[in-house]
Scaffold this motif. Structure first.
Motif, PDB file in Angstrom:
ATOM      1  N   ASP A 103     -23.883   7.396  -4.552  1.00  0.00           N
ATOM      2  CA  ASP A 103     -22.599   8.065  -4.723  1.00  0.00           C
ATOM      3  C   ASP A 103     -21.513   6.995  -4.754  1.00  0.00           C
ATOM      4  OD1 ASP A 103     -21.423  10.560  -5.119  1.00  0.00           O
ATOM      5  OD2 ASP A 103     -20.743  10.706  -3.039  1.00  0.00           O
ATOM      6  N   MET A 104     -20.869   6.869  -5.898  1.00  0.00           N
ATOM      7  CA  MET A 104     -19.793   5.879  -6.024  1.00  0.00           C
ATOM      8  C   MET A 104     -18.543   6.432  -5.329  1.00  0.00           C
ATOM      9  SD  MET A 104     -21.334   3.506  -7.710  1.00  0.00           S
ATOM     10  CE  MET A 104     -20.211   2.390  -8.542  1.00  0.00           C
ATOM     11  N   ARG A 105     -17.907   5.597  -4.550  1.00  0.00           N
ATOM     12  CA  ARG A 105     -16.737   6.039  -3.784  1.00  0.00           C
ATOM     13  C   ARG A 105     -15.549   5.112  -4.056  1.00  0.00           C
ATOM     14  NH1 ARG A 105     -19.065   8.860   0.980  1.00  0.00           N
ATOM     15  NH2 ARG A 105     -20.609  10.223  -0.012  1.00  0.00           N
ATOM     16  N   VAL A 106     -14.382   5.713  -4.189  1.00  0.00           N
ATOM     17  CA  VAL A 106     -13.132   4.969  -4.279  1.00  0.00           C
ATOM     18  C   VAL A 106     -12.210   5.492  -3.194  1.00  0.00           C
ATOM     19  CG1 VAL A 106     -11.073   4.513  -5.666  1.00  0.00           C
ATOM     20  CG2 VAL A 106     -13.333   4.467  -6.737  1.00  0.00           C
ATOM     21  N   HIS A 107     -11.781   4.593  -2.325  1.00  0.00           N
ATOM     22  CA  HIS A 107     -10.897   4.971  -1.217  1.00  0.00           C
ATOM     23  C   HIS A 107      -9.525   4.361  -1.457  1.00  0.00           C
ATOM     24  CE1 HIS A 107      -9.215   4.547   2.971  1.00  0.00           C
ATOM     25  NE2 HIS A 107      -9.492   5.840   2.907  1.00  0.00           N
ATOM     26  N   ALA A 108      -8.498   5.216  -1.479  1.00  0.00           N
ATOM     27  CA  ALA A 108      -7.145   4.758  -1.786  1.00  0.00           C
ATOM     28  C   ALA A 108      -6.188   5.187  -0.679  1.00  0.00           C
ATOM     29  CB  ALA A 108      -6.686   5.332  -3.125  1.00  0.00           C
ATOM     30  N   PRO A 109      -5.802   4.263   0.217  1.00  0.00           N
ATOM     31  CA  PRO A 109      -4.801   4.587   1.232  1.00  0.00           C
ATOM     32  C   PRO A 109      -3.392   4.464   0.650  1.00  0.00           C
ATOM     33  CG  PRO A 109      -5.613   2.362   1.573  1.00  0.00           C
ATOM     34  CD  PRO A 109      -6.353   2.912   0.381  1.00  0.00           C
ATOM     35  N   PHE A 110      -2.437   5.213   1.214  1.00  0.00           N
ATOM     36  CA  PHE A 110      -1.042   5.154   0.753  1.00  0.00           C
ATOM     37  C   PHE A 110      -0.136   4.797   1.922  1.00  0.00           C
ATOM     38  CE2 PHE A 110      -3.215   8.195  -2.000  1.00  0.00           C
ATOM     39  CZ  PHE A 110      -2.912   7.701  -3.253  1.00  0.00           C
ATOM     40  N   PRO A 111       0.434   3.600   1.931  1.00  0.00           N
ATOM     41  CA  PRO A 111       0.219   2.525   0.949  1.00  0.00           C
ATOM     42  C   PRO A 111      -1.019   1.723   1.310  1.00  0.00           C
ATOM     43  CG  PRO A 111       1.848   1.844   2.561  1.00  0.00           C
ATOM     44  CD  PRO A 111       1.473   3.261   2.930  1.00  0.00           C
ATOM     45  N   GLY A 112      -1.446   0.862   0.412  1.00  0.00           N
ATOM     46  CA  GLY A 112      -2.607   0.023   0.676  1.00  0.00           C
ATOM     47  C   GLY A 112      -3.357  -0.286  -0.590  1.00  0.00           C
ATOM     48  N   SER A 113      -4.389  -1.115  -0.476  1.00  0.00           N
ATOM     49  CA  SER A 113      -5.179  -1.515  -1.638  1.00  0.00           C
ATOM     50  C   SER A 113      -6.422  -0.637  -1.763  1.00  0.00           C
ATOM     51  CB  SER A 113      -5.578  -2.988  -1.521  1.00  0.00           C
ATOM     52  OG  SER A 113      -6.290  -3.211  -0.324  1.00  0.00           O
ATOM     53  N   VAL A 114      -6.857  -0.446  -3.009  1.00  0.00           N
ATOM     54  CA  VAL A 114      -8.000   0.420  -3.310  1.00  0.00           C
ATOM     55  C   VAL A 114      -9.302  -0.292  -2.944  1.00  0.00           C
ATOM     56  CG1 VAL A 114      -9.293   1.525  -5.182  1.00  0.00           C
ATOM     57  CG2 VAL A 114      -6.788   1.647  -5.137  1.00  0.00           C
TER      58      VAL A 114
END
Length: 691
Positions: A103-114
């Motif tokens: 399972d490919m996952r992309v985690h994006a915090p706001f603000p922050g780097s992916v």
């Protein structure tokens, strides 16, 4: 073009949606579930509290972490302004890679780097490589087609809150899709296949099915021909796919030539033989003379017969042979071959199994507002339905059982129920015959060599697997026969099917040495498989309910009385009539349903008839409502509806179709949704878009 609204399902426990998905990875068997998008939100009035919301989505570009992060960003745009009540503090996008089973996952915090990574079946983190992203992208496109709705709403209602986008909406994205497909083509068998295919191979798998669906939907036949020409140079098996796309594009002579040359090199390739048989069967239907029709059917018979020898364990080869015999009106052989079909357990698409939500918000965009559609969800749950209509088991058939049932109903529609029962008793050993003959010396009845060879014994397992739910219910058949209602027996003389002898009974008798004095007159008959015996009973149930309905309708009309049913009941009756291949009666029932409330299933059923009749204005009117309903439930993409409008444009020209859409007395925002489908055809330069 405005995007569909965003459904929000709120979790009871923060992150439980993602955790549940991780736990389910080891149980996935097909292309995987739709993508999961999870957001952690913070109420503006209570910054110390966090809560999780999620929805599912298909058709988003999954070729990189950047494209998935971009999708997460689009969900935060509406959080600015006076109406905002919360802000997103982090988002996670999950997209399944069925090639590598991660399972490919992309985690994006706001603000922050992916951050991008993948999770394997054990729940362990791994690095996301370029090769994994290529595989994931291709799987996401295939899922978008696989999980798309056909217009009837059946798929939309299965999984709550799924946004559906078109994964290939331009010639540029087509190039990207076909390039990925070419690179991974000979690994396509790893993805598995449709439930009617026993063993996936290079040309029968989810990848090839998705490619053919794409070319059929968009009419981009030249792109398909170019792709399969290149792949055929690497493997002759691909000739069957090349021929199919050539046939789609009306290049029949070239398609026949491709198969002819390829079969000289690989004479027992069952997919090529089946493709030939299918083509000849269709050409027989349109033959200008009986002599030519007979010649084409004879040729089809030869191809279909050879394909069963080449692939005796595949359902599709036997089903095609049965269809040829039906077209030849050789009913006994049709029934014999149908009985020889190896039946497989139906494997449904991977679907998310999520925890009970705390709250569900299914918003509606103003652009999808249409009075007749908006009233549909509320009314359908309060309708009364006759239990006899809810209990029709054929409605639940899928996979091999659905196709076998369709062949049986076609035979019934052509020769009638009584004649079908006579042929059945000529072909198979009936239980009463078996009992009567038990005292006389004879030889055992014939079994099906194809299925005996596969199974090793004539029990009701299917190629080593336990038969599906439909077959597991066979044991109930005898009780149902005994408990058949008096009303059924009195319905226009509809004869209840007698029981065929259970092969298991014969097997046990043989083991006990009881068959030495058996079957004096039955040595030319066969043993009927239990699943087929069950299908006869299920068909009887359908015919009984259908006949009661038509009889009652005629009685009410004779007395000038209104025949009343709920909308749900009319929808079921329409589906029943369609299943039994009574088109006019199906349309009548579907119209009665739509007279009470909107039903995408009923309107889709009627649209099929409009298309066959070339009723352009009626087709457009139905199409506008179905597109709007789809959009109302977050789907901007239905391959079947796109194919319908493409066909209309090919037949009538884009200018005429656009003018018919615009002349419809409906709000402009609703019409624009259908104009969007027409614009896709122009983008792909479909036939007819230049005028």
């Amino acid at each position: 073009m405005v995007a569909p609204a965003v459904p929000e399902i709120t979790e009871e426990i923060l992150h439980e949606a993602v955790d549940t998905r991780t736990e389910s990875l080891s149980s996935l068997r097909e292309l995987g579930p739709p993508d999961l998008v999870h957001l952690v939100k913070q109420p503006l009035k209570n910054p110390g509290k966090h809560y999780g919301v999620y929805h599912h989505v298909t058709g988003v570009d999954a070729s990189s972490s950047a494209s998935l992060a971009a999708y997460i960003n689009t969900l935060t745009y509406k959080e600015f302004g006076n109406s905002a009540t919360a802000k997103t503090v982090e988002g996670t996008y999950c997209c399944y890679n069925a090639f590598s089973r991660v399972d490919m996952r992309v985690h994006a915090p706001f603000p922050g780097s992916v951050e991008s990574y993948c999770v394997d079946e054990r729940g362990e983190k791994r690095k996301a490589t370029d090769e994994l992203w290529l595989e994931t992208y291709l799987c996401s496109v295939l899922r978008a087609y696989s999980y798309a709705d056909d217009g009837s709403g059946e798929t939309i209602r299965k999984i709550m809150g799924v946004r559906r986008f078109n994964p290939v909406s331009s010639t540029e994205t087509e190039h990207k899709f076909l390039s990925a497909a070419e690179q991974l083509f000979f690994r396509g068998w790893q993805l598995g296949s449709d439930s009617v295919v026993q063993v996936p191979n290079n040309v029968s798998n989810h990848l090839t099915a998705g490619l053919l669906k794409y070319f059929s939907t968009t009419g981009r036949h030249t792109s398909g021909i170019n792709l399969f020409e290149k792949l055929r140079s690497q493997n002759v098996e691909v000739a069957s796919l090349l021929a199919k796309v050539l046939f789609m594009g009306n290049e029949e002579v070239q398609g026949v030539r491709v198969l002819y040359e390829a079969l000289k090199e690989s004479p027992m390739d069952y997919v090529m033989l089946d493709t030939q048989a299918e083509f000849l069967l269709k050409k027989a239907e349109t033959a200008p003379t009986p002599e030519l029709r007979e010649e084409r059917l004879r040729m089809a018979l030869g191809c279909a017969d050879r394909s069963t020898i080449a692939a005796p364990s595949e359902f599709g080869t036997w089903a095609r042979l049965a269809q040829v015999y039906v077209a030849m009106e050789d009913w006994e052989n049709a029934l014999t071959i149908l009985n020889s079909c190896p039946m497989f357990t139906y494997q449904d698409k991977d679907a998310p199994v999520m925890p009970e939500p705390k709250d569900v918000n299914l918003p509606t965009l103003p652009e999808t507002r249409l009075d007749e559609i908006d009233s549909e969800p509320d009314s359908r749950f309060s309708e009364q339905v006759d239990p006899s209509l809810l209990g029709l088991r054929a409605a639940a058939y899928r996979g091999t059982f659905k196709q076998a049932y369709s062949i049986l109903t076609e035979m019934t529609a052509k020769i009638g129920w009584d004649q079908l029962l006579k042929i059945r008793s000529n072909v198979f050993v009936m239980e009463d015959e078996y009992r009567n003959e038990k005292q006389e010396p004879s030889y055992p009845a014939k079994r099906n060599a194809s299925t005996d060879a596969l199974r090793g014994s004539p029990d009701h397992t299917t190629n080593g697997e336990t038969a599906p739910k439909e077959a597991a219910e066979i044991d109930e058949v005898e009780d149902e026969k005994k408990n058949a209602t008096l009303a059924a027996e009195q319905t226009e003389g509809l004869e209840r099917p007698p029981s065929a002898i259970d092969p298991e009974v014969v097997r046990k008798a043989e083991e006990n040495g009881d068959n030495e004095d058996h079957f004096s007159r039955l040595n030319n008959k066969r043993l009927c498989e239990r699943w087929l015996d069950s299908l006869f009973m299920v068909l009887y149930e359908d015919l009984r309910v259908y006949t009661i309905w038509r009889t009652q309708m005629a009685q009410y009309r004779a007395q000038s009385m209104q025949y009343k049913k709920s909308a749900e009941e009319w929808e079921i009756l329409g589906s029943l009539a369609e299943r039994l291949q009574h088109t006019d009666e199906a349309v009548e029932a579907y119209r009665a349903c739509l007279g009470q409330r909107f039903s995408p299933k009923a309107l889709t059923g009627i649209l099929k008839v409009f298309e066959k009749q070339k009723s352009t204005r009626e087709s457009v009117a139905a199409l506008i409502r179905l597109v709007t309903w789809q959009y109302r439930w977050y789907s901007e993409f239905s391959p079947e509806l796109l194919h319908t409008i493409r066909t209309l444009i090919e037949d009538e020209g884009a200018v005429k179709v656009r003018s018919i859409i615009q002349a419809t007395n409906l709000p402009q925002n609703v019409l624009d949704l259908t104009h969007h489908y027409a614009a896709l055809c122009a983008t792909f330069r479909s036939s007819g878009t230049d005028g």
